[in-house]
Design a protein around this motif. Structure first.
Motif, mmCIF file in Angstrom:
data_model
loop_
_atom_site.group_PDB
_atom_site.id
_atom_site.type_symbol
_atom_site.label_atom_id
_atom_site.label_comp_id
_atom_site.label_asym_id
_atom_site.label_seq_id
_atom_site.Cartn_x
_atom_site.Cartn_y
_atom_site.Cartn_z
ATOM 1 N N LEU A 1 1.827 10.759 2.125
ATOM 2 C CA LEU A 1 1.147 10.006 1.082
ATOM 3 C C LEU A 1 -0.336 10.356 0.959
ATOM 4 C CD1 LEU A 1 2.809 6.500 1.559
ATOM 5 C CD2 LEU A 1 3.369 8.268 -0.135
ATOM 6 N N GLU A 2 -0.801 11.264 1.824
ATOM 7 C CA GLU A 2 -2.175 11.792 1.758
ATOM 8 C C GLU A 2 -3.235 10.704 1.910
ATOM 9 O OE1 GLU A 2 -2.253 14.005 -1.914
ATOM 10 O OE2 GLU A 2 -0.698 15.368 -1.234
ATOM 11 N N VAL A 3 -3.006 9.802 2.855
ATOM 12 C CA VAL A 3 -3.968 8.752 3.184
ATOM 13 C C VAL A 3 -4.035 8.636 4.703
ATOM 14 C CG1 VAL A 3 -3.675 7.405 1.068
ATOM 15 C CG2 VAL A 3 -2.205 6.942 3.017
ATOM 16 N N SER A 4 -4.979 7.854 5.189
ATOM 17 C CA SER A 4 -5.090 7.649 6.635
ATOM 18 C C SER A 4 -4.131 6.546 7.088
ATOM 19 C CB SER A 4 -6.527 7.258 7.003
ATOM 20 O OG SER A 4 -6.828 5.975 6.494
ATOM 21 N N THR A 5 -3.806 6.562 8.362
ATOM 22 C CA THR A 5 -2.993 5.477 8.915
ATOM 23 C C THR A 5 -3.755 4.158 8.836
ATOM 24 O OG1 THR A 5 -3.746 6.040 11.146
ATOM 25 C CG2 THR A 5 -1.609 6.936 10.453
ATOM 26 N N ASP A 6 -5.091 4.193 8.983
ATOM 27 C CA ASP A 6 -5.903 2.979 8.841
ATOM 28 C C ASP A 6 -5.731 2.373 7.451
ATOM 29 O OD1 ASP A 6 -6.906 2.985 11.373
ATOM 30 O OD2 ASP A 6 -8.937 3.582 10.818
ATOM 31 N N TYR A 7 -5.695 3.232 6.449
ATOM 32 C CA TYR A 7 -5.504 2.714 5.095
ATOM 33 C C TYR A 7 -4.139 2.037 4.969
ATOM 34 C CZ TYR A 7 -4.606 2.158 0.231
ATOM 35 O OH TYR A 7 -4.263 1.590 -0.973
ATOM 36 N N LEU A 8 -3.088 2.700 5.448
ATOM 37 C CA LEU A 8 -1.752 2.113 5.339
ATOM 38 C C LEU A 8 -1.656 0.791 6.088
ATOM 39 C CD1 LEU A 8 0.584 5.230 5.653
ATOM 40 C CD2 LEU A 8 -0.027 3.966 3.581
ATOM 41 N N LEU A 9 -2.201 0.759 7.292
ATOM 42 C CA LEU A 9 -2.082 -0.442 8.119
ATOM 43 C C LEU A 9 -3.006 -1.575 7.691
ATOM 44 C CD1 LEU A 9 -1.771 1.145 11.667
ATOM 45 C CD2 LEU A 9 0.050 0.039 10.341
ATOM 46 N N PHE A 10 -4.246 -1.240 7.366
ATOM 47 C CA PHE A 10 -5.244 -2.287 7.179
ATOM 48 C C PHE A 10 -5.978 -2.245 5.840
ATOM 49 C CE2 PHE A 10 -5.161 -1.081 11.752
ATOM 50 C CZ PHE A 10 -4.465 -2.190 12.202
ATOM 51 N N GLY A 11 -5.695 -1.246 5.022
ATOM 52 C CA GLY A 11 -6.369 -1.152 3.738
ATOM 53 C C GLY A 11 -7.763 -0.576 3.825
ATOM 54 N N SER A 12 -8.102 0.011 4.962
ATOM 55 C CA SER A 12 -9.409 0.632 5.132
ATOM 56 C C SER A 12 -9.205 2.094 5.494
ATOM 57 C CB SER A 12 -10.201 -0.084 6.231
ATOM 58 O OG SER A 12 -9.498 -0.021 7.460
ATOM 59 N N ARG B 1 0.834 -1.214 0.000
ATOM 60 C CA ARG B 1 0.000 0.000 0.000
ATOM 61 C C ARG B 1 0.867 1.262 0.000
ATOM 62 N NH1 ARG B 1 -3.449 -3.518 2.825
ATOM 63 N NH2 ARG B 1 -2.549 -3.047 4.862
ATOM 64 N N ILE B 2 1.962 1.241 0.744
ATOM 65 C CA ILE B 2 2.871 2.399 0.757
ATOM 66 C C ILE B 2 3.436 2.623 -0.643
ATOM 67 C CG2 ILE B 2 5.120 3.229 1.573
ATOM 68 C CD1 ILE B 2 4.404 1.849 4.295
ATOM 69 N N ARG B 3 3.943 1.560 -1.264
ATOM 70 C CA ARG B 3 4.526 1.679 -2.607
ATOM 71 C C ARG B 3 3.483 2.141 -3.618
ATOM 72 N NH1 ARG B 3 4.018 -1.431 -6.628
ATOM 73 N NH2 ARG B 3 3.483 -3.283 -5.431
ATOM 74 N N GLU B 4 2.299 1.530 -3.594
ATOM 75 C CA GLU B 4 1.255 1.902 -4.557
ATOM 76 C C GLU B 4 0.842 3.363 -4.406
ATOM 77 O OE1 GLU B 4 -1.810 -1.015 -3.903
ATOM 78 O OE2 GLU B 4 -0.914 -2.419 -5.325
ATOM 79 N N GLN B 5 0.685 3.812 -3.166
ATOM 80 C CA GLN B 5 0.282 5.208 -2.958
ATOM 81 C C GLN B 5 1.404 6.155 -3.354
ATOM 82 O OE1 GLN B 5 -2.697 6.184 -2.519
ATOM 83 N NE2 GLN B 5 -2.336 8.349 -2.204
ATOM 84 N N ARG B 6 2.635 5.798 -3.064
ATOM 85 C CA ARG B 6 3.788 6.625 -3.466
ATOM 86 C C ARG B 6 3.799 6.759 -4.989
ATOM 87 N NH1 ARG B 6 8.271 5.085 -5.564
ATOM 88 N NH2 ARG B 6 8.232 2.924 -4.841
ATOM 89 N N GLU B 7 3.582 5.644 -5.674
ATOM 90 C CA GLU B 7 3.583 5.675 -7.135
ATOM 91 C C GLU B 7 2.404 6.461 -7.690
ATOM 92 O OE1 GLU B 7 3.831 1.499 -8.095
ATOM 93 O OE2 GLU B 7 6.017 1.478 -7.828
ATOM 94 N N LYS B 8 1.245 6.382 -7.042
ATOM 95 C CA LYS B 8 0.085 7.167 -7.492
ATOM 96 C C LYS B 8 0.362 8.657 -7.414
ATOM 97 C CE LYS B 8 -3.726 4.053 -6.662
ATOM 98 N NZ LYS B 8 -4.894 3.750 -5.854
ATOM 99 N N LEU B 9 1.197 9.041 -6.463
ATOM 100 C CA LEU B 9 1.545 10.453 -6.294
ATOM 101 C C LEU B 9 2.770 10.842 -7.121
ATOM 102 C CD1 LEU B 9 0.997 10.782 -2.443
ATOM 103 C CD2 LEU B 9 -0.509 11.591 -4.265
ATOM 104 N N PHE B 10 3.230 9.896 -7.962
ATOM 105 C CA PHE B 10 4.405 10.123 -8.801
ATOM 106 C C PHE B 10 5.615 10.559 -7.973
ATOM 107 C CE2 PHE B 10 0.659 10.854 -11.437
ATOM 108 C CZ PHE B 10 0.864 9.899 -12.419
ATOM 109 N N MET B 11 5.786 9.920 -6.828
ATOM 110 C CA MET B 11 6.880 10.240 -5.915
ATOM 111 C C MET B 11 7.926 9.136 -5.997
ATOM 112 S SD MET B 11 6.636 10.894 -1.793
ATOM 113 C CE MET B 11 5.258 12.004 -2.041
#
Length: 108
Positions: A60-71, A12-22
């Motif tokens: 990464l502009e997401v919640s910690t819940d998203y990073l940890l659990f995908g929600s 999830r970290i990698r995917e979100q980083r890539e979505k942000l073109f980082m």
């Protein structure tokens, strides 16, 4: 109760980083960690501290819940805002034309 899956967190970290073109290098610098450590986090072989987790969520502009659990909240508006903010001003008009064509194609 959720079970923590480090591999899924890393994905999830990698995917979100890539979505942000980082790049990995940019994210590692913002977190003040080595590129190797970030590689290990994204591969799931290492975890991060609570402080770094909170920083990751903010960067990464997401919640910690998203990073940890995908929600939790994962805002596409934030992704669009980031893309627009990082687009050179001289290219924004072209970006707007492209985005409009995409939206129009969905409305046909």
């Amino acid at each position: 109760m959720h079970t923590l899956d480090r591999l899924a967190v890393g994905v999830r970290i990698r995917e979100q980083r890539e979505k942000l073109f980082m790049s990995k290098k940019d994210l590692a610098e913002k977190l003040n960690i080595s590129l190797r450590f970030l590689d290990e986090v994204e591969s799931g072989s290492r975890g991060v501290s609570l402080n770094k987790l909170m920083m990751l969520a903010q960067i990464l502009e997401v919640s910690t819940d998203y990073l940890l659990f995908g929600s939790g909240e994962k805002s596409s508006e934030q992704v669009f805002s980031h893309i627009i903010e990082n687009c050179p001003p001289s290219k924004r008009e072209a970006l707007a034309v492209i985005m409009k064509k995409i939206v129009d194609s969905y409305n046909e």
